[in-house]
Design a protein around this motif. Sequence first.
Motif, PDB file in Angstrom:
ATOM      1  N   LEU A 122       1.061  -1.459  -0.004  1.00 37.66           N
ATOM      2  CA  LEU A 122      -0.153  -0.116   0.026  1.00 37.66           C
ATOM      3  C   LEU A 122       1.020   1.258   0.011  1.00 37.66           C
ATOM      4  CD1 LEU A 122      -2.619  -1.146   2.678  1.00 37.66           C
ATOM      5  CD2 LEU A 122      -2.831  -1.226   0.220  1.00 37.66           C
ATOM      6  N   PHE A 123       0.461   2.195  -0.764  1.00 35.50           N
ATOM      7  CA  PHE A 123       1.226   3.708  -0.896  1.00 35.50           C
ATOM      8  C   PHE A 123       0.307   4.645  -0.658  1.00 35.50           C
ATOM      9  CE2 PHE A 123       3.444   0.393  -3.521  1.00 35.50           C
ATOM     10  CZ  PHE A 123       4.953   0.764  -3.204  1.00 35.50           C
ATOM     11  N   SER A 124       0.701   5.541   0.174  1.00 33.53           N
ATOM     12  CA  SER A 124      -0.280   6.514   0.420  1.00 33.53           C
ATOM     13  C   SER A 124       0.491   7.928  -0.092  1.00 33.53           C
ATOM     14  CB  SER A 124      -0.469   6.765   1.882  1.00 33.53           C
ATOM     15  OG  SER A 124      -1.584   8.101   2.141  1.00 33.53           O
ATOM     16  N   LEU A 125       0.172   8.495  -1.134  1.00 32.13           N
ATOM     17  CA  LEU A 125       0.790   9.665  -1.459  1.00 32.13           C
ATOM     18  C   LEU A 125       0.065  10.895  -0.965  1.00 32.13           C
ATOM     19  CD1 LEU A 125       1.154   8.504  -5.172  1.00 32.13           C
ATOM     20  CD2 LEU A 125       2.956   8.538  -3.085  1.00 32.13           C
ATOM     21  N   THR A 126       0.733  11.924  -0.430  1.00 35.13           N
ATOM     22  CA  THR A 126       0.116  13.052  -0.208  1.00 35.13           C
ATOM     23  C   THR A 126       0.797  14.383  -1.157  1.00 35.13           C
ATOM     24  OG1 THR A 126       1.792  13.485   1.693  1.00 35.13           O
ATOM     25  CG2 THR A 126      -0.139  12.267   2.133  1.00 35.13           C
ATOM     26  N   GLY A 127       0.106  15.688  -1.156  1.00 34.72           N
ATOM     27  CA  GLY A 127       0.759  16.638  -1.653  1.00 34.72           C
ATOM     28  C   GLY A 127      -0.409  16.981  -2.828  1.00 34.72           C
ATOM     29  N   ASP A 128       0.125  18.027  -3.572  1.00 40.23           N
ATOM     30  CA  ASP A 128      -0.773  18.517  -4.610  1.00 40.23           C
ATOM     31  C   ASP A 128      -0.984  17.430  -5.810  1.00 40.23           C
ATOM     32  OD1 ASP A 128      -1.237  20.901  -3.175  1.00 40.23           O
ATOM     33  OD2 ASP A 128       0.241  22.248  -4.148  1.00 40.23           O
ATOM     34  N   SER A 129      -2.122  17.534  -6.423  1.00 42.12           N
ATOM     35  CA  SER A 129      -2.264  16.523  -7.489  1.00 42.12           C
ATOM     36  C   SER A 129      -1.870  17.503  -8.696  1.00 42.12           C
ATOM     37  CB  SER A 129      -3.632  16.542  -7.851  1.00 42.12           C
ATOM     38  OG  SER A 129      -4.087  15.885  -9.112  1.00 42.12           O
ATOM     39  N   TYR A 130      -1.070  16.856  -9.615  1.00 45.14           N
ATOM     40  CA  TYR A 130      -0.388  17.586 -10.839  1.00 45.14           C
ATOM     41  C   TYR A 130      -1.536  17.769 -11.642  1.00 45.14           C
ATOM     42  CZ  TYR A 130       1.562  17.834 -15.589  1.00 45.14           C
ATOM     43  OH  TYR A 130       2.161  18.394 -16.603  1.00 45.14           O
ATOM     44  N   ARG A 131      -2.547  16.668 -11.812  1.00 44.44           N
ATOM     45  CA  ARG A 131      -3.771  16.864 -12.770  1.00 44.44           C
ATOM     46  C   ARG A 131      -4.363  17.980 -12.303  1.00 44.44           C
ATOM     47  NH1 ARG A 131      -6.367  11.421 -12.955  1.00 44.44           N
ATOM     48  NH2 ARG A 131      -5.771  11.305 -10.913  1.00 44.44           N
ATOM     49  N   MET A 132      -4.739  18.038 -10.874  1.00 44.92           N
ATOM     50  CA  MET A 132      -5.896  19.311 -10.597  1.00 44.92           C
ATOM     51  C   MET A 132      -4.943  20.691 -10.817  1.00 44.92           C
ATOM     52  SD  MET A 132      -8.338  18.050 -10.125  1.00 44.92           S
ATOM     53  CE  MET A 132      -9.315  19.347  -9.304  1.00 44.92           C
ATOM     54  N   THR A 133      -3.305  20.469 -10.554  1.00 47.30           N
ATOM     55  CA  THR A 133      -2.935  22.033 -10.704  1.00 47.30           C
ATOM     56  C   THR A 133      -3.048  22.342 -12.254  1.00 47.30           C
ATOM     57  OG1 THR A 133      -1.559  21.379  -8.871  1.00 47.30           O
ATOM     58  CG2 THR A 133      -0.750  22.969 -10.523  1.00 47.30           C
ATOM     59  N   HIS A 134      -2.854  21.351 -12.933  1.00 47.48           N
ATOM     60  CA  HIS A 134      -2.680  21.816 -14.486  1.00 47.48           C
ATOM     61  C   HIS A 134      -4.339  22.061 -14.813  1.00 47.48           C
ATOM     62  CE1 HIS A 134      -1.899  21.384 -18.868  1.00 47.48           C
ATOM     63  NE2 HIS A 134      -3.101  20.686 -18.898  1.00 47.48           N
ATOM     64  N   ARG A 135      -5.171  21.220 -14.339  1.00 46.75           N
ATOM     65  CA  ARG A 135      -6.708  21.675 -14.699  1.00 46.75           C
ATOM     66  C   ARG A 135      -7.187  23.260 -14.130  1.00 46.75           C
ATOM     67  NH1 ARG A 135     -11.313  18.419 -15.390  1.00 46.75           N
ATOM     68  NH2 ARG A 135     -13.174  19.670 -15.236  1.00 46.75           N
ATOM     69  N   THR A 147      -5.092  25.799 -14.098  1.00 46.96           N
ATOM     70  CA  THR A 147      -4.263  26.513 -14.860  1.00 46.96           C
ATOM     71  C   THR A 147      -5.252  26.534 -16.234  1.00 46.96           C
ATOM     72  OG1 THR A 147      -2.770  25.132 -15.918  1.00 46.96           O
ATOM     73  CG2 THR A 147      -2.070  26.626 -13.994  1.00 46.96           C
ATOM     74  N   PHE A 148      -5.676  25.794 -16.719  1.00 50.27           N
ATOM     75  CA  PHE A 148      -6.707  25.593 -17.873  1.00 50.27           C
ATOM     76  C   PHE A 148      -7.970  26.058 -17.552  1.00 50.27           C
ATOM     77  CE2 PHE A 148      -9.853  23.196 -20.316  1.00 50.27           C
ATOM     78  CZ  PHE A 148      -9.374  23.320 -21.369  1.00 50.27           C
ATOM     79  N   LEU A 149      -8.512  26.034 -16.830  1.00 46.98           N
ATOM     80  CA  LEU A 149      -9.897  26.708 -16.324  1.00 46.98           C
ATOM     81  C   LEU A 149      -9.686  28.296 -16.145  1.00 46.98           C
ATOM     82  CD1 LEU A 149     -11.327  24.281 -13.713  1.00 46.98           C
ATOM     83  CD2 LEU A 149     -11.992  24.500 -16.389  1.00 46.98           C
ATOM     84  N   THR A 150      -8.515  28.878 -15.623  1.00 44.85           N
ATOM     85  CA  THR A 150      -8.393  30.335 -15.644  1.00 44.85           C
ATOM     86  C   THR A 150      -7.889  30.932 -16.784  1.00 44.85           C
ATOM     87  OG1 THR A 150      -6.050  29.853 -14.714  1.00 44.85           O
ATOM     88  CG2 THR A 150      -8.014  30.102 -13.076  1.00 44.85           C
ATOM     89  N   ALA A 151      -7.312  30.312 -17.918  1.00 44.36           N
ATOM     90  CA  ALA A 151      -7.012  30.714 -19.160  1.00 44.36           C
ATOM     91  C   ALA A 151      -7.987  31.259 -20.166  1.00 44.36           C
ATOM     92  CB  ALA A 151      -6.026  29.635 -19.967  1.00 44.36           C
TER      93      ALA A 151
END
Length: 66
Positions: free
Chosen positions: A47-60, A62-66
Motif C-alpha cells: 500500500l502506498f499513500s501519496l500526499t501533496g498537490d495533484s499534478y492533474r488538478m494543478t494543471h486543470r 491553470t486550464f480553467l483560468t486561461a
Amino acid sequence: MNILSSNYQRTSIIITSNKSFEEWTEVFGDNVITTAILDRLVHHSELFSLTGDSYRMTHRKTFLTA
C-alpha cells in the motif's frame, strides 16, 4: 466486483483512489461488501499513500483560468 474475485491471488491489480478506506462504504453502499473487497485487496499487498498537490488538478486549474 467479479473482476476482483476472479483475479484474487492470480494477477496483479493496481487501484488508485482519492478516498480513504473509511470512505469506501459510501462508494459500495454496504459495509459487509466493502470489508470483503478491502480484505482481498490488501491481502499480500503493498500500500502506498501519496500526499501533496495533484499534478492533474494543478494543471486543470491553470486550464480553467486561461
